[in-house]
Motif scaffolding. Structure first.
Motif, mmCIF file in Angstrom:
data_model
loop_
_atom_site.group_PDB
_atom_site.id
_atom_site.type_symbol
_atom_site.label_atom_id
_atom_site.label_comp_id
_atom_site.label_asym_id
_atom_site.label_seq_id
_atom_site.Cartn_x
_atom_site.Cartn_y
_atom_site.Cartn_z
ATOM 1 N N GLU A 1 -74.807 -1.860 -4.714
ATOM 2 C CA GLU A 1 -75.532 -0.783 -5.380
ATOM 3 C C GLU A 1 -76.820 -1.280 -6.028
ATOM 4 N N ALA B 1 -61.265 1.735 -8.760
ATOM 5 C CA ALA B 1 -61.594 2.266 -7.437
ATOM 6 C C ALA B 1 -61.711 1.177 -6.382
ATOM 7 N N ARG C 1 -74.258 -1.245 -19.600
ATOM 8 C CA ARG C 1 -74.240 -0.910 -18.172
ATOM 9 C C ARG C 1 -73.059 -1.578 -17.477
ATOM 10 N N GLU D 1 -59.461 -0.251 -23.041
ATOM 11 C CA GLU D 1 -59.231 0.881 -22.143
ATOM 12 C C GLU D 1 -58.432 0.425 -20.930
ATOM 13 N N GLN E 1 -77.398 -3.435 -8.274
ATOM 14 C CA GLN E 1 -77.404 -3.666 -9.714
ATOM 15 C C GLN E 1 -78.073 -5.017 -9.974
ATOM 16 N N ALA F 1 -69.900 0.344 -18.418
ATOM 17 C CA ALA F 1 -69.844 1.616 -17.697
ATOM 18 C C ALA F 1 -69.475 1.398 -16.233
ATOM 19 N N PHE F 2 -70.045 0.362 -15.624
ATOM 20 C CA PHE F 2 -69.762 0.083 -14.214
ATOM 21 C C PHE F 2 -68.300 -0.310 -14.025
ATOM 22 N N LEU G 1 -57.261 0.285 -17.204
ATOM 23 C CA LEU G 1 -58.003 0.483 -15.962
ATOM 24 C C LEU G 1 -57.092 0.824 -14.785
ATOM 25 N N ARG H 1 -65.742 0.441 -15.974
ATOM 26 C CA ARG H 1 -64.881 1.600 -16.237
ATOM 27 C C ARG H 1 -64.842 2.530 -15.031
ATOM 28 N N GLU H 2 -65.972 2.657 -14.352
ATOM 29 C CA GLU H 2 -66.055 3.577 -13.220
ATOM 30 C C GLU H 2 -65.470 2.986 -11.947
ATOM 31 N N ARG H 3 -65.700 1.688 -11.707
ATOM 32 C CA ARG H 3 -65.413 1.122 -10.395
ATOM 33 C C ARG H 3 -64.216 0.188 -10.329
ATOM 34 N N TYR H 4 -63.732 -0.300 -11.443
ATOM 35 C CA TYR H 4 -62.662 -1.302 -11.411
ATOM 36 C C TYR H 4 -61.429 -0.776 -10.685
#
Length: 316
Positions: free
Chosen positions: A119, A310, A299, A171, A121, A302-303, A173, A305-308
């Motif tokens: 992506e 997935a 960042r 949080e 990054q 956030a990455f 995962l 939290r969103e992708r781990y």
């Protein structure tokens, strides 16, 4: 060639003893001997000999020793310089330290880093392996402000409160559970399930920076299996090598380890134990309260939290 082998070689030469070097490195003496055998085989020459003065380098070994000291010294200088690369808040090209238990660092290296690159990054992660106790100390002392770990389900609340007390958020995962990892060459690897009495007969290798203090999760498993022989190693890579060479078994989180190189290439297999659900766990992301993070760190959080969760593991 692995850089850690050069470090091992320097320690042996400077201590003139495999036993003393192994103690400094928190390795077993057989593991250190195997590492040096691998280095000599890769270089195609004898590096060390035993004499009345202890273990000393050969003529070739003396040259390699000086080169190793230079290489490791230059690497340390580079690492110090890299620490200054973090860009101002919100700018591109930042290097963000992330400390995690060994299996988490491996999972991030195999799954998350490629996603970040795909992506485009521009942030780089500086991954640091640590035992659960060392991870807590690293976050508390400010060495890093983002961490990854796993909590056994029956200890979740206590661990979360512990991190909240030092102003870290936690949080969940994804869910995971532990399994026994064996060399594909081991006869038991052909079985879909292991029995407790079979586990008791296996030597196990575990990650520990202190021979007297393996992590509490492994200790619980060792008590359950009634393990008699334990090797204490200071890196997950050393453990996986030992398992692949059919010299020990391991105890790791199953999902977090499924994309390890040895597992993906069929050299190591994960097996559950009959009638026992081995310490169901959850992966957790830890980060300092957001007001204290810079833009690059926010960042990364956030990455993750969103992708781990997935990041799909490879099929076995």
């Amino acid at each position: 060639m692995r850089l850690e082998l050069l470090h091992y070689f320097v320690q042996i030469v400077e201590s003139r003893s495999f036993n003393k070097a192994a103690a400094r490195l928190f390795l077993t003496q057989p593991a250190l001997t195997n590492a040096m055998n691998a280095l000599e085989e890769e270089l195609g020459t004898r590096l060390l000999v035993r004499s009345h003065k202890g273990v000393v380098p050969t003529a070739h070994g003396a040259v390699v020793y000086e080169d190793c000291r230079r290489i490791l010294g230059e690497l340390r200088e580079c690492m110090e310089a890299w620490k200054t690369l973090t860009a101002p808040d919100g700018e591109e090209g930042s290097v963000v330290p992330l400390v995690g238990i060994p299996t988490a660092c491996n999972y991030v290296a195999d799954e998350i880093v490629p996603l970040m690159r795909a992506e485009r990054q521009s942030i780089s992660l500086a991954l640091h392996e640590a035992s659960p106790a060392a991870l807590y100390d690293a976050l508390r002392s400010g060495c890093a402000r983002i961490g990854l770990t796993a909590f056994v389900r029956d200890e979740e609340e206590r661990q979360i409160q512990r991190y909240r007390s030092i102003h870290f958020r936690a949080e969940a995962l994804l869910d995971d559970e532990y399994a026994v990892f064996l060399s594909a060459r081991h006869p038991l690897a052909e079985n879909e399930l292991l029995r407790l009495e079979e586990c008791a007969a296996l030597p196990f290798a575990t990650y520990s920076s202190n021979r007297e203090g393996e992590d509490a999760i492994f200790r619980r498993a060792a008590e359950l299996f009634q393990v008699r022989d334990i090797y204490y190693l200071n890196s997950r890579e050393s453990i996986m090598q030992m398992i692949a060479q059919n010299k020990a078994a391991g105890f790791f989180l199953r999902r977090m380890t499924r994309n390890n190189w040895y597992v993906k290439n069929g050299l190591i297999r994960a097996r559950p134990v009959e009638g026992v659900r081995l310490l169901p766990s959850r992966h957790y992301l830890l980060w300092l309260e957001e007001d204290a993070l810079n833009g690059a760190e926010r960042r990364v959080v956030a990455f993750l939290r969103e992708r781990y969760a997935a990041a799909e593991p490879a099929s076995e």
